[in-house]
Scaffold this motif. Structure first.
Motif, short mmCIF file in Angstrom:
data_model
loop_
_atom_site.label_atom_id
_atom_site.label_comp_id
_atom_site.label_asym_id
_atom_site.label_seq_id
_atom_site.Cartn_x
_atom_site.Cartn_y
_atom_site.Cartn_z
N GLU A 119 -54.53 26.96 -108.15
CA GLU A 119 -53.49 25.51 -108.82
C GLU A 119 -52.26 26.06 -109.50
OE1 GLU A 119 -57.23 22.52 -109.57
OE2 GLU A 119 -56.23 23.21 -111.42
N SER A 120 -51.97 27.52 -109.60
CA SER A 120 -50.91 27.93 -110.20
C SER A 120 -50.24 28.73 -108.83
CB SER A 120 -51.27 28.83 -111.33
OG SER A 120 -51.95 29.98 -111.08
N VAL A 412 -43.93 23.38 -105.11
CA VAL A 412 -43.89 22.79 -106.37
C VAL A 412 -42.91 21.93 -106.51
CG1 VAL A 412 -44.80 25.10 -107.36
CG2 VAL A 412 -42.23 24.68 -107.00
N ASP A 416 -40.11 18.75 -111.76
CA ASP A 416 -40.85 19.39 -112.95
C ASP A 416 -40.11 20.47 -113.50
OD1 ASP A 416 -42.74 17.53 -112.68
OD2 ASP A 416 -44.13 18.58 -111.83
N PRO A 440 -48.55 24.96 -112.13
CA PRO A 440 -47.45 24.02 -111.19
C PRO A 440 -47.74 23.59 -109.82
CG PRO A 440 -46.59 26.17 -111.22
CD PRO A 440 -47.96 26.18 -111.73
N GLU A 442 -48.15 21.89 -106.71
CA GLU A 442 -48.36 20.52 -106.37
C GLU A 442 -49.40 20.59 -105.10
OE1 GLU A 442 -48.12 16.44 -105.89
OE2 GLU A 442 -47.95 17.76 -107.72
N GLN A 454 -51.93 17.50 -104.90
CA GLN A 454 -51.65 16.79 -105.96
C GLN A 454 -51.97 17.63 -107.40
OE1 GLN A 454 -53.16 12.94 -105.61
NE2 GLN A 454 -51.49 12.04 -104.69
N GLY A 455 -51.92 18.87 -107.11
CA GLY A 455 -52.13 19.69 -108.34
C GLY A 455 -53.57 20.23 -108.37
N LYS A 456 -54.44 19.66 -107.57
CA LYS A 456 -55.96 19.89 -107.71
C LYS A 456 -56.52 20.48 -106.59
CE LYS A 456 -55.63 18.11 -111.79
NZ LYS A 456 -55.77 18.87 -113.01
#
Length: 520
Positions: A119-120, A412, A416, A440, A442, A454-456
């Motif tokens: 997720e990063s 990303v 943001d 961050p 995405e 969606q970040g997950k």
């Protein structure tokens, strides 16, 4: 779009393909990537790719920043020691406390940190397991559980296990140290220490078997390498056997070295030379070797490392949190030593956010002085991508966005990063490094498969994993866990006494960045 689609396009505001020979970001404005069967089939202007492939589904959009999946080049475990009750302190007093920590099992522990990495934007990890104990069947079960967790969540893994055959508690062998303990304490620890000291020949046979088995099973996502734990933990005989096996099997080697000033002093006391010089004299330095940490090296050491083609993995948060010191990264870069990045047990926020780790590296090595050399954002980006790839066994396949390489790709959201404004004169790589928010990513692809959306993470139930961990650790410790914590607390007192006697206070160099900078 289906998660398993074999062919699709990625649209972007900008694609960062990598870093060029002049340490400038290779950026394609309004770029696109064509992914086919898990590989990058084309990269260039998105509109050109779209016209050539009008019917393909499209990921990303006009606000996406696209870059290669990042590589965590030095990682051990999932839940951090701090979460499990071990405060940060000097390494020699910190590591023994792990023996009193609770454990949630190999799979859950692996998945926890893998969630944070993906997720990063980290798609590949060099996993250095703390060690093996029991029988070879136990070793196989452990490695299969760890590797299986990475495969299930969608990451690439280079798996290794730390090998020790001496000095597991202090800088003398286990037997004489245990003789100094009260009898009941020695009897508690002796079998536990013996269980992790399998003959190196048995380790090597098992390594060759498992590396071969995984090469046949999943060479695309899984590699194996060797990890002699450190000079003070490995006899010369063991080191020679490990490096002979590495040459025989064409394997990478990742070795902790001179992480602390006491480790550097150990080498001088026992060998009359530096740890790096001793490895060179044993014939262990070479292009297949990555040295983890390398904080307490001198100029002669760096010249040896540069001459042999070794890589160094810089673990900046670890060096700061454990008061180990600051590696001379700028001196390494001046010598063109490849430097990779590792988050080790955890980053500065007690998580595995690689972009945050990169930002810390960039900031820490900004030497004072008007004309001093300082790493650019592009230098640091290469450490976490192309140079990290070179340490994994996947080199040549990951670390850049080029035709023919694996489609390990991170997206990303520019909004943001830029909110509310970033001047057009700021390079994209700099903006990404300076302003990316925590965790961050995405969207993330590994081998063309979407593993973050969606970040997950998409391939496992992250909430179920976190709940199961919380449920296990919020339950009362059982009798065995309570005894381990009590015994470890008593053991730590003996270890502190040993080091205080063996290494009385002496004058140490100040942090390297406090030295006066050169004027030209």
């Amino acid at each position: 779009m289906r998660l398993d689609a074999n062919e699709f396009l990625i649209r972007s505001r900008a694609v960062i393909a990598g870093v060029d020979a002049d340490n400038e970001g290779e950026v394609i404005e309004a770029g696109g990537v064509l992914v086919r069967d898990g590989l990058i089939a084309a990269i260039g202007d998105f509109e050109d790719l779209r016209r050539a492939n009008p019917d393909l589904p499209v990921e990303g959009g006009s606000g996406a920043i696209v870059f290669p999946g990042l590589i965590n080049g030095h990682h051990h475990s999932g839940l951090t020691p701090f979460q499990l009750g071990v405060p940060y302190g000097p390494l020699e007093f910190w590591l023994p406390q792990f023996r009193g920590m609770r454990y949630v099992g190999h799979r859950l522990d692996t998945l926890y940190s893998a969630i944070e990495m993906l997720e990063s934007g980290t798609t590949t990890v060099l996993h250095i397991h703390p060690g093996l104990s029991g029988s070879s069947d136990d070793w196989t079960s452990l490695s299969d559980s760890v590797i299986g967790a990475y495969r299930d969540i969608g990451m690439r893994v280079s798996f290794s296990f730390m090998i020790r055959d001496r000095n597991q508690l202090v800088h003398e062998d286990d037997a004489p140290f245990l003789k100094k303990l009260p009898k009941d304490e020695a009897e508690y620890w002796r079998p536990k220490l013996e269980a992790s000291k399998a003959p190196v020949s048995e380790h090597m046979r098992w390594f060759e078997d498992r590396k071969s088995a995984w090469a046949a099973s999943d060479a695309d996502r899984v590699s194996w390498q060797l990890a002699p734990a450190n000079l003070h933990w490995c006899s010369d005989k063991t080191l020679i056997a490990i490096f002979e096996t590495a040459r025989k099997t064409a394997s990478k080697v990742h070795m902790h070295l001179v992480e602390t000033c006491l480790q550097a002093e150990f080498a001088q006391r026992h060998y009359g030379k530096s740890a790096v010089r001793h490895l060179a004299d044993l014939g262990c330095l070479g292009e297949n070797l990555t040295l983890g940490h390398g904080i307490w090296v001198d100029d002669e050491d760096l010249d040896l490392i540069a001459g042999c083609g070794c890589c160094v993995c810089h673990n900046v948060s670890s060096g700061l949190r454990l008061a180990s010191g600051v590696a001379p990264v700028n001196d390494m870069l001046r010598r063109r030593i490849p430097v990779a990045l590792g988050i080790d047990q955890a980053g500065i926020n007690d998580d595995r956010d690689m972009l945050q780790e990169m930002r810390l590296v960039w900031a820490l090595h900004r030497e004072p002085g008007l004309r001093s050399f300082r790493p650019s954002a592009a230098h640091v980006f290469r450490m976490a991508s192309e140079h990290g790839a070179a340490t994994t066994g996947f080199e040549g396949r990951i670390g850049r966005l080029d035709v023919g390489k694996a489609a390990d790709i991170v997206l990303v959201d520019w909004d943001d990063i830029a909110r509310p404004f970033i001047d057009d004169g700021i390079p994209i790589v700099d903006a990404l490094l300076m302003r990316a928010r925590q965790m961050p990513a995405e969207t993330v692809f590994v081998g063309g498969k979407k593993v973050v959306s969606q970040g997950k993470v998409t391939c496992i139930d992250r909430q179920a994993v976190l709940k199961e961990i919380a449920d296990r650790l919020n339950s009362a410790p059982d009798a065995q866990e309570q005894e381990a914590r009590r015994r470890t607390k008593d053991l730590l007192g003996h270890i502190e006494d040993w080091f205080t006697t063996a290494y009385p206070p002496s004058s140490r160099p100040r942090y390297r960045f406090n030295a006066l900078a050169e004027s030209d």
